[in-house]
Scaffold this motif. Structure first.
Motif, PDB file in Angstrom:
ATOM      1  N   ARG A  90       5.552   3.736   7.441  1.00  0.00           N
ATOM      2  CA  ARG A  90       3.524   2.968   6.533  1.00  0.00           C
ATOM      3  C   ARG A  90       2.324   3.262   7.192  1.00  0.00           C
ATOM      4  N   ARG A  91       2.373   2.787   8.697  1.00  0.00           N
ATOM      5  CA  ARG A  91       1.371   2.979   9.218  1.00  0.00           C
ATOM      6  C   ARG A  91       0.369   3.789   9.249  1.00  0.00           C
ATOM      7  N   SER A  92       1.591   5.092   9.409  1.00  0.00           N
ATOM      8  CA  SER A  92       1.229   6.640   9.383  1.00  0.00           C
ATOM      9  C   SER A  92       0.707   7.199   7.875  1.00  0.00           C
ATOM     10  N   ALA A 123      -0.938   4.950   5.342  1.00  0.00           N
ATOM     11  CA  ALA A 123      -2.004   4.225   5.966  1.00  0.00           C
ATOM     12  C   ALA A 123      -3.251   4.975   6.627  1.00  0.00           C
ATOM     13  N   GLU A 124      -2.964   5.892   7.734  1.00  0.00           N
ATOM     14  CA  GLU A 124      -3.997   6.171   8.500  1.00  0.00           C
ATOM     15  C   GLU A 124      -3.773   7.879   8.228  1.00  0.00           C
ATOM     16  N   ALA A 125      -3.549   7.913   8.100  1.00  0.00           N
ATOM     17  CA  ALA A 125      -3.477   9.812   6.968  1.00  0.00           C
ATOM     18  C   ALA A 125      -4.655  10.167   6.574  1.00  0.00           C
ATOM     19  N   LEU A 156      -2.571   3.138  -1.321  1.00  0.00           N
ATOM     20  CA  LEU A 156      -3.624   2.554   0.038  1.00  0.00           C
ATOM     21  C   LEU A 156      -3.913   1.189   0.137  1.00  0.00           C
ATOM     22  N   TYR A 166       0.218   0.785   1.482  1.00  0.00           N
ATOM     23  CA  TYR A 166       0.081   1.001   2.672  1.00  0.00           C
ATOM     24  C   TYR A 166      -0.785   0.419   3.682  1.00  0.00           C
ATOM     25  N   SER A 167      -0.768  -0.170   4.628  1.00  0.00           N
ATOM     26  CA  SER A 167      -1.456  -0.929   5.378  1.00  0.00           C
ATOM     27  C   SER A 167      -1.451  -0.795   7.022  1.00  0.00           C
ATOM     28  N   THR A 168      -2.773  -1.023   7.353  1.00  0.00           N
ATOM     29  CA  THR A 168      -3.068  -0.662   9.077  1.00  0.00           C
ATOM     30  C   THR A 168      -2.327  -1.522   9.482  1.00  0.00           C
ATOM     31  N   THR A 169      -2.721  -3.257   9.141  1.00  0.00           N
ATOM     32  CA  THR A 169      -2.373  -4.541   9.538  1.00  0.00           C
ATOM     33  C   THR A 169      -0.315  -4.868   9.868  1.00  0.00           C
ATOM     34  N   TYR A 192       2.841  -3.690   7.628  1.00  0.00           N
ATOM     35  CA  TYR A 192       1.799  -2.054   7.290  1.00  0.00           C
ATOM     36  C   TYR A 192       1.817  -2.465   6.216  1.00  0.00           C
TER      37      TYR A 192
END
Length: 547
Positions: free
Chosen positions: A273-275, A277-279, A320, A349-352, A356
């Motif tokens: 899920r982090r990926s 959020a960062e895509a 996101l 979807y989160s970067t935290t 995540y």
């Protein structure tokens, strides 16, 4: 032939049969059970294990198989060594659990396989307790060992493991037998397991006893109880239908074409899920926005057709974290414009870290007010890294009764589903192999707690049930381009006995197991029982202790 030779020949004949006629006339479970040769015992094990595969709680269940396999496995357990018999039964239960993983396409991983082994061990314990205790107790007590222990095992699985009632509940195999299933409004799902296990004990008693007279009391008692359950269940369905007003509820999914496009976009992102959020936003946001717009359009369409409540499936909109507020605002605008109660489900979807993201559901009223924000309390072990919610099921009063909400797998935990609601909304997201059986299991929760239940499944079978478990409407995602489930749902539920007493029946069975174990260990044997035990030992093969 002299008298000594004649007596020796008579004794050998009794040993060849494995037990005396007097032993087979006792009418005592497990007493006088012949010890057949391996070539006769192991086919019973193999047949029982094979039949059990059709009663694992999956898509290939056969209701009758759930009544048959305990009879065969109990027969195998009682006619051999304790240690080896228990090991074989454990392997049979492992095979059933692994088969359930296969037929449900849950996948094989260290987590799922370890879970299968652990669940199989718990479901083997009833056979072991029966084997150890059945010859040490009075006949009526002996018949209670296996059903009480089986209920105890089901209860422990539901209460203490992360699997809930998704696996191991025999009640789930009886979907469609509505007169029988009404019992769960009193005992919870555990009453069905008790009846099935009790049947296995009675059938084995008849199997072990040559004469009808010693067993007729047990047979007639069980038959009377089973008939009473079926008649009471049938009467509940026939004479006490719901007379409450109904509300039109629509469960919707996005169009399959936009869902496929979203899956294709997500397939290009490696990682969790982090990926996501960062895509790069350009790769995912158009696809996610298309799904959201499809759901909003379907909501307008169903509201215009008369729906007062619209339900989206689990993670109906994937967004996101930075766009979550915008997604909620768009749904609030649609609820106000259409004048409906709108239940939306978001996959955020989160970067935290560490999760995540979140799996949440919100209910929005016709004024655009968010009445609840609920987070999934039971993420699937091994596949959903979400931080669990607090498990407090939201209940709000509306013009259409008290509405409540859980998400998908939460409905496999009967304890948290016992809430004072009239309509339970269950947004879900399954897959082709598991969607139908998972939705069918949710019907038990409706009967237990006396509310209607609407389960909208993103990729599975969506169904609306009334508080008797009767199907009001159902649709299959895989047979339509855009799944829409429309049902007229009663707005008033019923208070059930299970609501009031909770899991008292299961706790009673746990107490019964403890009491029977204590009696079996502490109760001194009568001279007749010691004589019978010595006879069993003398007939057992070399190195084998019958109990």
């Amino acid at each position: 032939m002299n008298k000594v030779e004649d007596m020796r020949t008579h004794t050998q004949t009794r040993d060849d049969r494995g037990t005396s006629d007097a032993g087979r006339r006792t009418g005592h479970p497990g007493r006088g059970v012949p010890t057949p040769p391996a070539r006769r015992r192991y086919p019973v094990l193999v047949l029982g294990a094979a039949v059990q595969l059709l009663a694992a709680g999956g898509r290939w269940d056969v209701a009758a198989a759930a009544w048959l396999f305990p009879v065969l496995l109990l027969r195998f357990s009682r006619t051999g060594r304790v240690a080896s018999g228990t090991l074989w039964l454990w392997l049979a239960n492992i095979a059933a659990a692994v088969f359930w993983l296969f037929e449900s396409a849950l996948g094989f991983s260290p987590v799922t396989l370890a879970g299968a082994v652990a669940l199989a061990a718990l479901l083997t314990l009833p056979f072991l307790l029966d084997r150890l205790l059945v010859r040490r107790l009075r006949p009526w007590m002996a018949l209670l060992v296996f059903p009480s222990a089986l209920v105890a095992a089901e209860f422990v699985i539901t209460q203490l493991t992360p699997f809930g009632s998704a696996y191991g509940s025999l009640a789930a195999t009886q979907y469609g037998n509505l007169p029988l299933l009404q019992l769960v409004s009193v005992t919870g799902s555990y009453g069905i397991g008790f009846l099935i296990a009790w049947c296995a004990g009675v059938v084995n008693l008849v199997w072990e006893t040559a004469s009808w007279r010693p067993v007729r009391g047990a047979v007639l008692t069980y038959t009377a109880v089973l008939l009473a359950v079926l008649l009471a269940g049938g009467a509940r369905l026939a004479f006490f239908p719901s007379d409450a007003p109904t509300v039109r509820i629509a469960g919707i999914t996005a169009e399959s074409s936009v869902l496929r496009a979203q899956k294709a976009a997500f397939s290009h992102v490696t990682g969790g899920r982090r990926s996501v959020a960062e895509a790069p936003p350009a790769g995912l946001e158009p696809a996610m926005n298309a799904v959201e717009n499809s759901l909003l359009a379907a909501t307008r369409r169903e509201a215009a057709a008369g729906a007062k409540i619209v339900v989206w499936p689990e993670e109906g909109v994937r967004t996101l974290a930075v766009h979550e507020r915008a997604a909620i605002a768009a749904a609030q605008h649609e609820a106000r414009r259409s004048g409906i109660h709108l239940e939306i489900s978001l996959g955020v979807y989160s970067t935290t870290g560490p999760a995540y993201g979140r799996d949440e559901a919100l209910l929005i009223d016709p004024h655009g007010t968010v009445l609840w924000t609920y987070q999934k309390a039971h993420p699937i072990p091994g596949s959903e890294p979400f931080t669990p919610g607090d498990g407090k099921v939201p209940v709000v009063t509306t013009p259409y009764g008290r509405l409540a909400d859980v998400i998908c797998y939460d409905a496999d935990f009967p304890g948290m589903m016992r809430v004072p609601a009239d309509i339970m909304l269950v947004p879900s997201h399954d897959w082709a192999e598991y969607g139908r059986p998972h939705t069918e299991k949710a019907a038990l929760r409706a009967i237990e707690s006396g509310y209607a239940l609407v389960r909208q499944d993103a990729e599975g079978v969506s169904t609306a049930f009334d508080n008797r478990g009767q199907v009001l409407a159902t649709t299959d995602y895989f047979t339509t381009g855009q799944q829409t489930t429309v049902a007229y749902v009663p707005t008033r539920g019923a208070t059930t006995l299970y609501d009031r007493i909770g899991d008292s029946f299961a706790w009673l069975c746990l107490a019964a197991v403890a009491a029977l174990l204590a009696v079996g260990v502490l109760r001194p044997r009568s001279p007749r029982e010691r004589t019978a035990a010595e006879g069993d030992r003398s007939r057992a093969p070399a190195g084998e202790m019958p109990y």
